[in-house]
Design an enzyme around this catalytic site. Structure first.
Site, PDB file in Angstrom:
ATOM      1  N   TYR A 142       0.789  -1.118   0.113  1.00 31.73           N
ATOM      2  CA  TYR A 142      -0.035  -0.082  -0.139  1.00 31.73           C
ATOM      3  C   TYR A 142       0.818   1.114  -0.057  1.00 31.73           C
ATOM      4  O   TYR A 142       0.415   2.297  -0.334  1.00 31.73           O
ATOM      5  CB  TYR A 142      -0.989  -0.115   1.155  1.00 31.73           C
ATOM      6  CG  TYR A 142      -2.302  -0.679   0.954  1.00 31.73           C
ATOM      7  CD1 TYR A 142      -2.502  -2.000   0.717  1.00 31.73           C
ATOM      8  CD2 TYR A 142      -3.579  -0.054   1.188  1.00 31.73           C
ATOM      9  CE1 TYR A 142      -3.680  -2.795   0.323  1.00 31.73           C
ATOM     10  CE2 TYR A 142      -4.679  -0.719   1.052  1.00 31.73           C
ATOM     11  CZ  TYR A 142      -4.610  -1.835   0.738  1.00 31.73           C
ATOM     12  OH  TYR A 142      -5.891  -2.558   0.725  1.00 31.73           O
ATOM     13  N   LYS A 193       3.125 -15.452   2.147  1.00 29.66           N
ATOM     14  CA  LYS A 193       3.392 -15.994   0.730  1.00 29.66           C
ATOM     15  C   LYS A 193       4.837 -16.332   0.647  1.00 29.66           C
ATOM     16  O   LYS A 193       5.660 -15.684   0.050  1.00 29.66           O
ATOM     17  CB  LYS A 193       3.233 -15.527  -0.465  1.00 29.66           C
ATOM     18  CG  LYS A 193       1.568 -15.274  -0.482  1.00 29.66           C
ATOM     19  CD  LYS A 193       0.916 -16.795  -1.160  1.00 29.66           C
ATOM     20  CE  LYS A 193       1.479 -17.085  -2.610  1.00 29.66           C
ATOM     21  NZ  LYS A 193       1.028 -18.512  -2.895  1.00 29.66           N
ATOM     22  N   ASP A 226      -3.010 -17.863   0.633  1.00 30.26           N
ATOM     23  CA  ASP A 226      -3.888 -18.554  -0.321  1.00 30.26           C
ATOM     24  C   ASP A 226      -4.587 -19.604   0.607  1.00 30.26           C
ATOM     25  O   ASP A 226      -5.911 -19.783   0.422  1.00 30.26           O
ATOM     26  CB  ASP A 226      -3.326 -18.900  -1.855  1.00 30.26           C
ATOM     27  CG  ASP A 226      -2.120 -19.846  -1.663  1.00 30.26           C
ATOM     28  OD1 ASP A 226      -1.582 -20.031  -0.456  1.00 30.26           O
ATOM     29  OD2 ASP A 226      -1.860 -20.420  -2.797  1.00 30.26           O
ATOM     30  N   ASP A 250      -6.447  -6.891   3.655  1.00 29.76           N
ATOM     31  CA  ASP A 250      -7.484  -6.576   3.063  1.00 29.76           C
ATOM     32  C   ASP A 250      -8.501  -7.549   2.652  1.00 29.76           C
ATOM     33  O   ASP A 250      -9.642  -7.507   2.814  1.00 29.76           O
ATOM     34  CB  ASP A 250      -7.095  -5.558   2.075  1.00 29.76           C
ATOM     35  CG  ASP A 250      -8.287  -4.753   1.353  1.00 29.76           C
ATOM     36  OD1 ASP A 250      -9.047  -4.183   1.832  1.00 29.76           O
ATOM     37  OD2 ASP A 250      -8.055  -4.837   0.206  1.00 29.76           O
ATOM     38  N   ASP A 254     -12.291  -8.971   4.104  1.00 33.02           N
ATOM     39  CA  ASP A 254     -13.607  -9.051   3.277  1.00 33.02           C
ATOM     40  C   ASP A 254     -14.015 -10.468   3.489  1.00 33.02           C
ATOM     41  O   ASP A 254     -15.360 -10.627   3.454  1.00 33.02           O
ATOM     42  CB  ASP A 254     -13.449  -8.751   2.039  1.00 33.02           C
ATOM     43  CG  ASP A 254     -13.659  -7.065   1.714  1.00 33.02           C
ATOM     44  OD1 ASP A 254     -13.328  -6.294   2.726  1.00 33.02           O
ATOM     45  OD2 ASP A 254     -13.905  -6.770   0.557  1.00 33.02           O
TER      46      ASP A 254
HETATM   47  C1  IPM Z   1     -10.500  -1.405   3.723  1.00 29.31           C
HETATM   48  C2  IPM Z   1     -10.711  -0.791   2.387  1.00 29.31           C
HETATM   49  C3  IPM Z   1      -9.704   0.233   2.045  1.00 29.31           C
HETATM   50  C4  IPM Z   1      -8.345  -0.693   1.992  1.00 29.31           C
HETATM   51  C5  IPM Z   1      -9.509   1.114   0.853  1.00 29.31           C
HETATM   52  C6  IPM Z   1     -11.111   1.885   0.842  1.00 29.31           C
HETATM   53  C7  IPM Z   1      -8.614   2.110   0.493  1.00 29.31           C
HETATM   54  O1  IPM Z   1     -10.887  -1.700   1.541  1.00 29.31           O
HETATM   55  O2  IPM Z   1     -10.371  -0.729   4.636  1.00 29.31           O
HETATM   56  O3  IPM Z   1     -10.359  -2.644   3.701  1.00 29.31           O
HETATM   57  O4  IPM Z   1      -7.979  -1.263   0.926  1.00 29.31           O
HETATM   58  O5  IPM Z   1      -7.510  -0.653   2.633  1.00 29.31           O
HETATM   59 MG    MG Z   2     -11.152  -3.711   1.995  1.00 27.38          MG
END
Ligand code: IPM
Ligand code: MG
Length: 369
Positions: A142, A193, A226, A250, A254
């Protein structure tokens, strides 16, 4: 008693409407639980671009650095798709994380009993699930240099990002994971990884060495990222605390969010290092994004934002009793059958963002009598 300073940054899309419900709970806590807050508001993301031409102004950045806690809604939307890459709404959020040095991002994925059927996974796979993802938040790909898009001529371009970690960066986030594990199931799974990336090999070695030196009492395992993605849907209850880098965190968070039925349920805390007084810079935000497709319609789920404020009560204000109260109120409302659209299932009562807020406030009143 000193007042805590809160900076609210509702942001874009559904951010403002879910944060409105958070504000009501903040006021409730101040009224009923002997907590004092001074609350200010600012702009971040697309709304800040519209107002100031930048996704985060220097003044708002300074306010965030001075606040006891920052509460953020969400940033981004199609309206700002065309702005240059370093001025996009997300850059405001990334600047907050970087300049506040919020290196540890805590993303708990908890399945509430009432929502077992909202998950796309079988009930027996997710019932009782309680995992904590600790995502490194200020390093890795990032922020790594060099980065950019280069023109090589002849219509060919080259996009570059750099994955980079140093030992102190790895150690400080791993330490947060080990400390959290001691207060939970006492297990840490570190994901990288190492089979492909040197930064992953270093991550693995540094976590292993820290464990041997200071945290032998905690059970440590390692998993390729993975494979972890696969195991999270195969048998998520094998995990307690997962520690991983910025990008894998990240993605895995999710994925973990959906185990709980909806990404609209997942809160997060981003914490910096403790200063001499034990105070940490902190930002709290839902894991979900700005969901522009449903913004302004009073249908979004405010629970992730409310639970994020609950994390602020726990980690910034040392008020676990009030945090538990809020968790309980949310659980009871769900048990009673109230559902926003994202967690709706047959036989339940579909409600709006604000009615979900009303119900949780009513439940809080009931709980304290
Ligand atoms: C998160 C989001 C952010 C990230 C974006 C909005 C920059 O996806 O907080 O998980 O990638 O960190
Ligand atoms: Mg995210």
């Amino acid at each position: 008693m000193a007042a805590y300073s809160l900076l609210m940054l509702p942001g874009d899309g559904i951010g403002p409407e879910v944060m409105r419900q958070v504000r009501r709970v903040i006021d409730w806590m101040a009224r009923r639980r002997d907590l004092e807050f001074t609350v200010s508001e600012g702009l971040v993301g697309g709304c800040a671009i519209d107002a100031y031409g930048v996704p985060l102004s220097d003044e708002t950045m300074a306010q965030a650095l001075a606040a006891d806690a920052v509460l953020l809604g969400a940033v981004g939307g199609p309206k700002w798709d065309g702005v240059s890459f370093d001025k996009r709404p997300e850059a405001g959020l990334l600047r907050l994380r970087k300049e506040m040095e919020l290196f540890a991002n805590l993303r708990p994925a908890v399945v509430f009993d009432a929502l077992v059927d909202a998950s796309t996974l079988k009930p027996e796979v997710v019932r009782g699930l309680d995992i904590m993802i600790v995502r490194e938040l200020t390093g890795g790909v990032y922020f790594g240099e060099p980065r950019g898009i280069e023109d090589l001529g002849n219509g060919i371009r080259r996009g570059v990002n750099t994955q980079v970690y140093t030992t102190p960066e790895i150690q400080r986030v791993a330490r947060v994971a080990f400390e959290l594990a001691r207060k939970r199931g006492n297990k840490v799974c570190s994901c990288e990884k190492r089979n492909v990336m040197e930064s992953g090999l270093l991550w693995n070695q540094d976590v292993t060495a820290l464990h041997a030196a200071e945290y032998k009492d905690v059970e440590l395992s390692h998993m390729l990222a993975d494979a972890a993605a696969m195991q999270l849907v195969r048998n998520p209850k094998q995990f307690d605390v997962i520690v991983t880098d910025n990008l894998f965190g990240d993605i895995l968070s999710d994925e973990a969010a959906m185990l709980t039925g909806s990404i609209g349920m997942l809160p997060s805390a981003s914490l910096g290092a403790a200063d001499a007084n034990g105070r940490r810079k902190a930002l709290y935000e839902p894991v979900h994004g700005s969901a522009p497709d449903i913004a302004g319609r009073d249908v979004a789920n405010p629970i992730a934002s409310l639970l994020s404020f609950g994390m602020a009560l726990r980690y910034s204000f040392d008020r676990s009793e009030e945090a538990d109260l809020l968790d309980k109120a949310v659980q009871n409302v769900l048990k009673g059958g109230m559902r926003t659209a994202d967690i709706m299932s047959p036989g339940m009562a579909r409600c709006s963002t604000s009615v979900m807020g009303d119900s949780i406030l009513r439940e809080l009143d009931k709980l304290v009598g």
